[in-house]
Design a protein around this motif. Sequence first.
Motif, PDB file in Angstrom:
ATOM      1  N   PRO A 185      49.244  58.083   4.507  1.00 54.85           N
ATOM      2  CA  PRO A 185      50.340  59.015   4.206  1.00 54.85           C
ATOM      3  C   PRO A 185      50.568  59.254   2.728  1.00 54.85           C
ATOM      4  CG  PRO A 185      51.167  56.893   4.983  1.00 54.85           C
ATOM      5  CD  PRO A 185      49.700  56.878   5.218  1.00 54.85           C
ATOM      6  N   GLU A 186      50.115  58.331   1.865  1.00 54.58           N
ATOM      7  CA  GLU A 186      50.286  58.560   0.432  1.00 54.58           C
ATOM      8  C   GLU A 186      49.306  59.594  -0.097  1.00 54.58           C
ATOM      9  OE1 GLU A 186      47.581  54.878   0.671  1.00 54.58           O
ATOM     10  OE2 GLU A 186      49.094  55.915   1.869  1.00 54.58           O
ATOM     11  N   HIS A 187      48.402  60.075   0.750  1.00 52.47           N
ATOM     12  CA  HIS A 187      47.448  61.118   0.363  1.00 52.47           C
ATOM     13  C   HIS A 187      47.708  62.436   1.086  1.00 52.47           C
ATOM     14  CE1 HIS A 187      45.048  58.118  -1.745  1.00 52.47           C
ATOM     15  NE2 HIS A 187      45.198  57.351  -0.700  1.00 52.47           N
ATOM     16  N   GLY A 188      48.078  62.374   2.357  1.00 54.37           N
ATOM     17  CA  GLY A 188      48.321  63.591   3.113  1.00 54.37           C
ATOM     18  C   GLY A 188      48.154  63.354   4.602  1.00 54.37           C
ATOM     19  N   THR A 189      48.229  64.450   5.373  1.00 51.84           N
ATOM     20  CA  THR A 189      48.188  64.364   6.831  1.00 51.84           C
ATOM     21  C   THR A 189      47.144  65.317   7.382  1.00 51.84           C
ATOM     22  OG1 THR A 189      50.575  63.922   6.807  1.00 51.84           O
ATOM     23  CG2 THR A 189      49.571  64.441   8.936  1.00 51.84           C
ATOM     24  N   PRO A 190      46.068  64.796   8.002  1.00 54.83           N
ATOM     25  CA  PRO A 190      45.058  65.683   8.595  1.00 54.83           C
ATOM     26  C   PRO A 190      45.647  66.506   9.737  1.00 54.83           C
ATOM     27  CG  PRO A 190      44.257  63.417   8.398  1.00 54.83           C
ATOM     28  CD  PRO A 190      45.725  63.382   8.132  1.00 54.83           C
ATOM     29  N   GLY A 191      45.206  67.743   9.844  1.00 58.27           N
ATOM     30  CA  GLY A 191      45.610  68.599  10.953  1.00 58.27           C
ATOM     31  C   GLY A 191      47.033  69.106  10.888  1.00 58.27           C
ATOM     32  N   ALA A 192      47.743  68.821   9.799  1.00 58.78           N
ATOM     33  CA  ALA A 192      49.160  69.183   9.704  1.00 58.78           C
ATOM     34  C   ALA A 192      49.352  70.448   8.880  1.00 58.78           C
ATOM     35  CB  ALA A 192      49.957  68.038   9.078  1.00 58.78           C
ATOM     36  N   SER A 193      50.504  71.066   9.057  1.00 57.57           N
ATOM     37  CA  SER A 193      50.926  72.206   8.256  1.00 57.57           C
ATOM     38  C   SER A 193      52.391  72.008   7.880  1.00 57.57           C
ATOM     39  CB  SER A 193      50.735  73.516   9.017  1.00 57.57           C
ATOM     40  OG  SER A 193      51.574  73.542  10.163  1.00 57.57           O
ATOM     41  N   ARG A 200      54.497  69.498  10.222  1.00 56.03           N
ATOM     42  CA  ARG A 200      54.163  69.642  11.642  1.00 56.03           C
ATOM     43  C   ARG A 200      52.760  69.066  11.869  1.00 56.03           C
ATOM     44  NH1 ARG A 200      57.403  73.821  13.848  1.00 56.03           N
ATOM     45  NH2 ARG A 200      59.480  73.537  12.910  1.00 56.03           N
ATOM     46  N   GLU A 201      52.704  67.900  12.464  1.00 55.15           N
ATOM     47  CA  GLU A 201      51.421  67.256  12.705  1.00 55.15           C
ATOM     48  C   GLU A 201      50.657  67.953  13.828  1.00 55.15           C
ATOM     49  OE1 GLU A 201      51.541  63.042  13.081  1.00 55.15           O
ATOM     50  OE2 GLU A 201      52.995  62.776  11.460  1.00 55.15           O
ATOM     51  N   ARG A 202      49.325  67.925  13.716  1.00 56.49           N
ATOM     52  CA  ARG A 202      48.433  68.497  14.727  1.00 56.49           C
ATOM     53  C   ARG A 202      48.856  69.924  15.092  1.00 56.49           C
ATOM     54  NH1 ARG A 202      49.420  63.313  16.099  1.00 56.49           N
ATOM     55  NH2 ARG A 202      51.028  63.925  17.587  1.00 56.49           N
ATOM     56  N   SER A 203      49.185  70.716  14.084  1.00 54.40           N
ATOM     57  CA  SER A 203      49.719  72.059  14.340  1.00 54.40           C
ATOM     58  C   SER A 203      48.706  73.171  14.087  1.00 54.40           C
ATOM     59  CB  SER A 203      50.962  72.297  13.469  1.00 54.40           C
ATOM     60  OG  SER A 203      50.657  72.124  12.095  1.00 54.40           O
ATOM     61  N   ILE A 204      47.623  72.896  13.356  1.00 57.80           N
ATOM     62  CA  ILE A 204      46.615  73.925  13.124  1.00 57.80           C
ATOM     63  C   ILE A 204      45.226  73.318  13.305  1.00 57.80           C
ATOM     64  CG2 ILE A 204      47.934  75.496  11.666  1.00 57.80           C
ATOM     65  CD1 ILE A 204      46.859  74.133   9.225  1.00 57.80           C
ATOM     66  N   ALA A 205      44.299  74.164  13.708  1.00 53.53           N
ATOM     67  CA  ALA A 205      42.937  73.735  14.015  1.00 53.53           C
ATOM     68  C   ALA A 205      41.998  74.081  12.865  1.00 53.53           C
ATOM     69  CB  ALA A 205      42.460  74.410  15.295  1.00 53.53           C
ATOM     70  N   PRO A 206      40.830  73.441  12.812  1.00 55.20           N
ATOM     71  CA  PRO A 206      39.822  73.831  11.819  1.00 55.20           C
ATOM     72  C   PRO A 206      39.417  75.297  11.990  1.00 55.20           C
ATOM     73  CG  PRO A 206      39.247  71.727  12.823  1.00 55.20           C
ATOM     74  CD  PRO A 206      40.403  72.280  13.613  1.00 55.20           C
ATOM     75  N   ALA A 221      36.556  75.110   7.310  1.00 56.05           N
ATOM     76  CA  ALA A 221      37.808  74.684   6.673  1.00 56.05           C
ATOM     77  C   ALA A 221      38.592  73.785   7.614  1.00 56.05           C
ATOM     78  CB  ALA A 221      38.638  75.900   6.284  1.00 56.05           C
ATOM     79  N   PHE A 222      38.916  72.586   7.128  1.00 52.97           N
ATOM     80  CA  PHE A 222      39.626  71.597   7.933  1.00 52.97           C
ATOM     81  C   PHE A 222      41.031  71.398   7.357  1.00 52.97           C
ATOM     82  CE2 PHE A 222      35.152  70.803   8.492  1.00 52.97           C
ATOM     83  CZ  PHE A 222      35.039  70.508   9.851  1.00 52.97           C
ATOM     84  N   PRO A 223      42.063  71.533   8.187  1.00 54.55           N
ATOM     85  CA  PRO A 223      43.428  71.408   7.673  1.00 54.55           C
ATOM     86  C   PRO A 223      43.739  69.985   7.223  1.00 54.55           C
ATOM     87  CG  PRO A 223      43.435  71.578  10.070  1.00 54.55           C
ATOM     88  CD  PRO A 223      42.033  71.830   9.635  1.00 54.55           C
ATOM     89  N   PHE A 224      44.268  69.881   6.021  1.00 52.00           N
ATOM     90  CA  PHE A 224      44.709  68.595   5.473  1.00 52.00           C
ATOM     91  C   PHE A 224      45.884  68.877   4.563  1.00 52.00           C
ATOM     92  CE2 PHE A 224      44.747  65.167   2.334  1.00 52.00           C
ATOM     93  CZ  PHE A 224      44.760  64.060   3.165  1.00 52.00           C
ATOM     94  N   LEU A 225      47.084  68.568   5.030  1.00 48.09           N
ATOM     95  CA  LEU A 225      48.286  68.840   4.251  1.00 48.09           C
ATOM     96  C   LEU A 225      48.480  67.703   3.257  1.00 48.09           C
ATOM     97  CD1 LEU A 225      50.628  70.903   4.020  1.00 48.09           C
ATOM     98  CD2 LEU A 225      51.968  69.344   5.452  1.00 48.09           C
ATOM     99  N   GLU A 254      30.293  65.052   8.135  1.00 45.82           N
ATOM    100  CA  GLU A 254      29.852  64.139   9.191  1.00 45.82           C
ATOM    101  C   GLU A 254      29.883  62.694   8.712  1.00 45.82           C
ATOM    102  OE1 GLU A 254      25.979  65.492  10.129  1.00 45.82           O
ATOM    103  OE2 GLU A 254      26.644  67.211  11.333  1.00 45.82           O
ATOM    104  N   GLN A 255      29.321  62.443   7.528  1.00 46.33           N
ATOM    105  CA  GLN A 255      29.280  61.085   7.005  1.00 46.33           C
ATOM    106  C   GLN A 255      30.669  60.587   6.635  1.00 46.33           C
ATOM    107  OE1 GLN A 255      26.596  58.899   6.828  1.00 46.33           O
ATOM    108  NE2 GLN A 255      28.312  57.514   6.412  1.00 46.33           N
ATOM    109  N   LEU A 256      31.503  61.471   6.134  1.00 43.49           N
ATOM    110  CA  LEU A 256      32.857  61.073   5.779  1.00 43.49           C
ATOM    111  C   LEU A 256      33.628  60.630   7.013  1.00 43.49           C
ATOM    112  CD1 LEU A 256      35.077  60.783   3.691  1.00 43.49           C
ATOM    113  CD2 LEU A 256      35.588  63.209   3.970  1.00 43.49           C
ATOM    114  N   ALA A 257      33.511  61.395   8.115  1.00 46.61           N
ATOM    115  CA  ALA A 257      34.188  61.005   9.351  1.00 46.61           C
ATOM    116  C   ALA A 257      33.693  59.653   9.845  1.00 46.61           C
ATOM    117  CB  ALA A 257      33.973  62.082  10.411  1.00 46.61           C
TER     118      ALA A 257
END
Length: 371
Positions: A185-193, A200-206, A221-225, A254-257
């Motif tokens: 959380p000190e960096h951001g939230t994946p998939g959020a807007s 809003r978590e898990r609110s937008i798709a790649p 483009a992958f959402p990362f708020l 791929e490698q990052l995931a």
Amino acid sequence: MSDTTTIGILGGYGAVGSAVARRLHQSTAASLLVAGRDLGRAENLVRSLGTGSALAEPVAVDLADPSALDRFAARCDLLVNCAGPSYRILDTVARAALRNGTDYVDAAGDDPTFLHLSSGGGVHEWRAAGRIALLSAGALPGLSGLLPRHLANIVGQATRLDAYLGGVAPLTPAAAGDVLLSRGPEHGTPGASWRDSTVRERSIAPRRHLSLAAFPRPVDAFPFLSTEALRLARALQIGQVNWYTAFGGDRLPEQLALSWALQATDTADLVNAAAEDVQRHGTWYGQEFHLWDADDAEAPAAVLSLTCDDSYELSGFMAAATTNAVLAGEIPAGVHFAADVLKPTKIFQALSADRAAKISLHEPVAQPQQS
């Protein structure tokens, strides 16, 4: 600060530090200390600078040696930290700067460093000492938080911001280390807007295969708020923010995931994945911002696109510009994120005239199309 100012650049022969050193060598009359653990590399960088306004001296400094770090900081009027991984260094260099009465600019630093500096009344210590600490003075975060502010100055009250940031670039081991550590959380939230003052978590798709002016080929483009996006949304009072990380190749995401899933700490796989993407797709980096001024508008009121060949050079531009703002007396004492206190239009104009990137403003356009 006077013309006799001494500027220390820690990590001064690295990808970002060398760009900072070259720029300050040409643009200031200060003395430069190009520092790092490897004195030979520092000496080579100094020899490569050629003629310029500033005198430059190579210095050996090991971050693991507090006494050596203190001796180095004591020689500086302003210390620019380009060493990494920044998420391991955190506030180590900043606190050495404060102990020795030195202003501080961090090309990274980000929220984890700010949290460390803020603990135990740390922010007050910098103000009380009359010293400056500027964090996130790179391409991302940093410039990515400034350019939308310039766009907002043109548009007026913004209602929505869409941002796309990334591309294809080699990763240094230090940069790869920061990427591996940039979770939580000190960096951001994946998939959020950001919607109406709420994450809003898990609110937008790649978004796949987007064609955007900032990138020479389609990107995913992958959402990362990010926390920077949150600060920006609050500062500009924007109701909607969609913030995306853009990848121009397949191997790095791929490698990052996989590395994140395995909680890996070795950077080699990430460095190799980035190198494979570069081999396949070349090297390029971009930032693009779409800003709306009406909730019901189909097209944004303005679009700002930036493209460059070297994201490290772009970070060097930003760190050097931040350093110059401190030298010019434009920054108040205390601990700040660079994007919060620099002058957006001044940075935009400087970048528009600089070799580091091509930057342009566009007329209103339709939404980017997916193939």
